[in-house]
Design an enzyme around this catalytic site. Structure first.
Site, PDB file in Angstrom:
ATOM      1  CB  THR A  18       9.975  -3.950   6.479  1.00  0.00           C
ATOM      2  OG1 THR A  18       9.446  -3.284   5.330  1.00  0.00           O
ATOM      3  CG2 THR A  18      10.994  -3.046   7.145  1.00  0.00           C
ATOM      4  CB  SER A  63       3.429  -7.151   1.636  1.00  0.00           C
ATOM      5  OG  SER A  63       3.606  -5.760   1.613  1.00  0.00           O
ATOM      6  CG  ASP A  95       2.400  -1.964   1.804  1.00  0.00           C
ATOM      7  OD1 ASP A  95       2.324  -1.229   2.809  1.00  0.00           O
ATOM      8  OD2 ASP A  95       3.170  -1.739   0.853  1.00  0.00           O
ATOM      9  CB  THR A 171      -8.048  -1.944   8.229  1.00  0.00           C
ATOM     10  OG1 THR A 171      -7.793  -1.479   6.908  1.00  0.00           O
ATOM     11  CG2 THR A 171      -8.297  -0.765   9.139  1.00  0.00           C
ATOM     12  CB  THR A 283     -19.319   1.687   6.094  1.00  0.00           C
ATOM     13  OG1 THR A 283     -19.075   3.094   6.241  1.00  0.00           O
ATOM     14  CG2 THR A 283     -18.602   0.950   7.209  1.00  0.00           C
ATOM     15  CD  GLN A 284     -16.375   5.537   0.553  1.00  0.00           C
ATOM     16  OE1 GLN A 284     -15.879   6.601   0.901  1.00  0.00           O
ATOM     17  NE2 GLN A 284     -17.022   5.410  -0.597  1.00  0.00           N
TER      18      GLN A 284
END
Length: 348
Positions: A18, A63, A95, A171, A283-284
């Site tokens: 972008t 991306s 992304d 993240t 871990t989530q």
């Protein structure tokens, strides 16, 4: 601190995304602009006494289409131009930016210069864009040097919304906010306010500033990801855990590293382990760490040979596996090295 701006040279690498868009009035649609004219689009950069060159991928990459071959191309380009520049700024779609930054952090060993990823949520050619501020901050950080003439932050990082984060700790957490990225388990390496404040105690410095980095461009991408969820079926779990095409499986588990305690699930983990699969526990949770010594389910996974990824992000675990398996290391060596903190990716 002396920044030696007059001596800094930066290579901007536009991969796509972008940030590189502006409106073409003839068709009233967004299209990529010519990054060789970057000073016309972002004249603020001209106030720095930096030499700024640009390189544009051809074709540009959305991306969502980024793959490991693009990471190899990026690493090769940085290796080829390494001696000619003091820092590198990679303009990238948001992304998969955290995946790319994580991968590059492992692919470049012994980094002595900044490699800063940035991008934007709005195109650089629209009035409220976040792209200009992100780019200006990324360039200034990439050019910054200490009193000895060494890079202030010789790491692979993401610079977004006035925050500099270690790439393999980052993240994407928001799709429609300027604060798109977080580093939940490590404080920022720098924050840009009236001035840029560096958290120097956290920055990883090379053992030998004069040694050229080693660029690792052989990646083994035979990795699958299993997200544990209520209602997961034996068929789905088997296909991912025991699939013939995978050498390693990242298991995104609950909380501190927990998974179903049902016999069928543990039997599949046991079968995958016996097949020689490298099983990694992530871990989530956005923040926190895996600890397989707390609960019975975690202990069961540990006994079956599942490797603790501690507070690693999924993006980082993926890049680390690609890199380690690409070294042609034996599985047991890969498992051992997974537990080591190689590029500041885990708190250990």
């Amino acid at each position: 601190m002396i920044h030696n701006r007059e001596k800094s040279s930066i290579l901007l690498i536009y991969t796509g995304g972008t940030i590189g868009m502006k409106e073409d009035p003839s068709i009233q649609a967004l299209r990529p602009f010519d990054f060789s004219q970057i000073l016309e689009e972002v004249p603020e950069l001209g106030k720095f006494a930096y030499k700024i060159d640009s390189y544009t991928f051809d074709p540009l990459i959305d991306s969502s289409d980024v793959d490991p071959l693009n990471w190899v191309t990026l690493a090769s380009l940085i290796e080829e131009r390494y001696d000619g520049y003091d820092g590198f700024v990679i303009l990238h779609g948001t992304d998969t930016m955290a995946y790319s930054a994580s991968a590059l952090s492992f692919m470049i060993e012994g980094l002595t210069k900044p490699v800063i990823f940035t991008g934007s949520q709005l195109p650089i050619g629209v009035p409220r864009t976040d792209g200009k501020e992100n780019l200006i901050s990324a360039v200034e950080i990439a050019a910054s040097k200490d009193a000895d003439g060494h890079a202030t932050v010789p790491e692979v990082c993401i610079c977004f919304d006035n925050v500099l984060m270690r790439g393999n700790r980052t993240t994407k957490i928001n799709s429609d906010n300027f604060r798109a990225f977080r580093s939940p388990n490590l404080p920022p390496l720098a924050e840009a306010g009236i001035s840029i404040r560096y958290n120097s105690a956290l920055v990883i410095k090379p053992e030998d500033w004069d040694r050229k980095p080693v660029f690792h461009k052989s990646l083994d991408t035979r990795v699958s990801i299993l997200k544990i969820h209520p209602g997961i079926t034996p068929q789905v779990a088997r296909a991912i855990l025991c699939g013939e095409e995978s050498r390693a499986v990242i298991m995104e588990t609950y909380g501190a590293g927990n998974a179903p305690s049902r016999g069928w699930f543990l039997d599949l983990v046991r079968e995958a382990s016996r097949k020689g699969k490298i099983l990694v526990n992530v871990t989530q949770c956005l923040a926190g760490s895996v600890n397989m010594d707390i609960y019975a389910t975690g202990k069961s996974l540990k006994e079956l040979g599942v490797i603790n990824a501690y507070d690693s992000t999924t993006e980082s675990a993926l890049g680390k596996l690609f890199y380690l398996m690409g070294l042609n290391a034996e599985d047991e060596d890969v498992k051992r090295m997974l537990c080591n903190n190689l590029r500041g990716e885990i708190s250990k």
